[in-house]
Design a protein around this motif. Structure first.
Motif, mmCIF file in Angstrom:
data_model
loop_
_atom_site.group_PDB
_atom_site.id
_atom_site.type_symbol
_atom_site.label_atom_id
_atom_site.label_comp_id
_atom_site.label_asym_id
_atom_site.label_seq_id
_atom_site.Cartn_x
_atom_site.Cartn_y
_atom_site.Cartn_z
ATOM 1 N N MET A 7 65.712 71.191 -61.223
ATOM 2 C CA MET A 7 66.179 72.359 -60.480
ATOM 3 C C MET A 7 66.564 73.494 -61.438
ATOM 4 N N ILE A 8 67.258 73.185 -62.508
ATOM 5 C CA ILE A 8 67.676 74.216 -63.464
ATOM 6 C C ILE A 8 66.471 74.905 -64.090
ATOM 7 N N PHE A 9 65.508 74.127 -64.554
ATOM 8 C CA PHE A 9 64.327 74.727 -65.177
ATOM 9 C C PHE A 9 63.505 75.520 -64.171
ATOM 10 N N THR A 10 63.464 75.068 -62.929
ATOM 11 C CA THR A 10 62.743 75.806 -61.900
ATOM 12 C C THR A 10 63.422 77.143 -61.626
ATOM 13 N N HIS A 11 64.748 77.148 -61.562
ATOM 14 C CA HIS A 11 65.472 78.401 -61.365
ATOM 15 C C HIS A 11 65.292 79.340 -62.571
ATOM 16 N N THR A 12 65.290 78.781 -63.758
ATOM 17 C CA THR A 12 65.066 79.579 -64.966
ATOM 18 C C THR A 12 63.669 80.198 -64.935
ATOM 19 N N GLN A 13 62.692 79.403 -64.559
ATOM 20 C CA GLN A 13 61.319 79.890 -64.441
ATOM 21 C C GLN A 13 61.239 81.031 -63.429
ATOM 22 N N PHE A 14 61.940 80.891 -62.326
ATOM 23 C CA PHE A 14 61.930 81.936 -61.300
ATOM 24 C C PHE A 14 62.567 83.227 -61.822
#
Length: 145
Positions: free
Chosen positions: A49-56
């Motif tokens: 979830m953290i990496f996905t939010h960072t990617q976004f």
């Protein structure tokens, strides 16, 4: 700055896809194997979830610098398929995937039993991965290339 952001965004997608795949596989194994929900499950789901939010967030910054995006003239952007894709469709699909991941993680945290935790992750992360893969496929770029 644009090329740096684009390189970061392109590179992060591999980490995001890897973490989401691992989280999804652990959830499916836990769900069908009736395994307990462990700290490893929790950490992998959280990092996904953290990496996905960072990617976004990187993608959102990139949105305002990209020459492929035409948010100043939406009428013209809607007439060209690729401009429409980068201006509207890609960001909306990725936002939808982020919402699915966030809801899945939240529901997993609130669930009392391991089965329900695994089920939430499997369902929501699985749908998010599907949305992400469709969005990448629609871009005309290879998913792993």
């Amino acid at each position: 700055m644009y090329s740096t952001l684009l390189g970061l965004h392109s590179g992060l997608r591999y980490i995001v896809l890897l973490l989401l795949t691992i989280a999804l596989l652990l959830a499916i194994v836990g769900l069908f194997g009736k395994k307990p929900y462990t700290q490893t499950n929790r950490k992998v789901n959280l990092f996904a979830m953290i990496f996905t939010h960072t990617q976004f967030l990187v993608g959102l910054i990139l949105y305002f610098f990209s020459p492929a995006v035409n948010y100043a003239n939406m009428g013209e952007a809607m007439k060209d398929a690729m401009t429409r894709y980068w201006t509207v469709e890609h960001s909306v699909m990725m936002l939808f995937a982020i919402v699915l991941i966030t809801v899945g993680h939240s529901r997993s945290k609130k669930a009392a039993e391991g089965f329900n935790k695994h089920r939430s992750i499997a369902l929501y992360y699985g749908l998010a991965v599907l949305v992400i893969l469709v969005a990448i496929y629609q871009s005309g770029r290879p998913i792993l290339g």
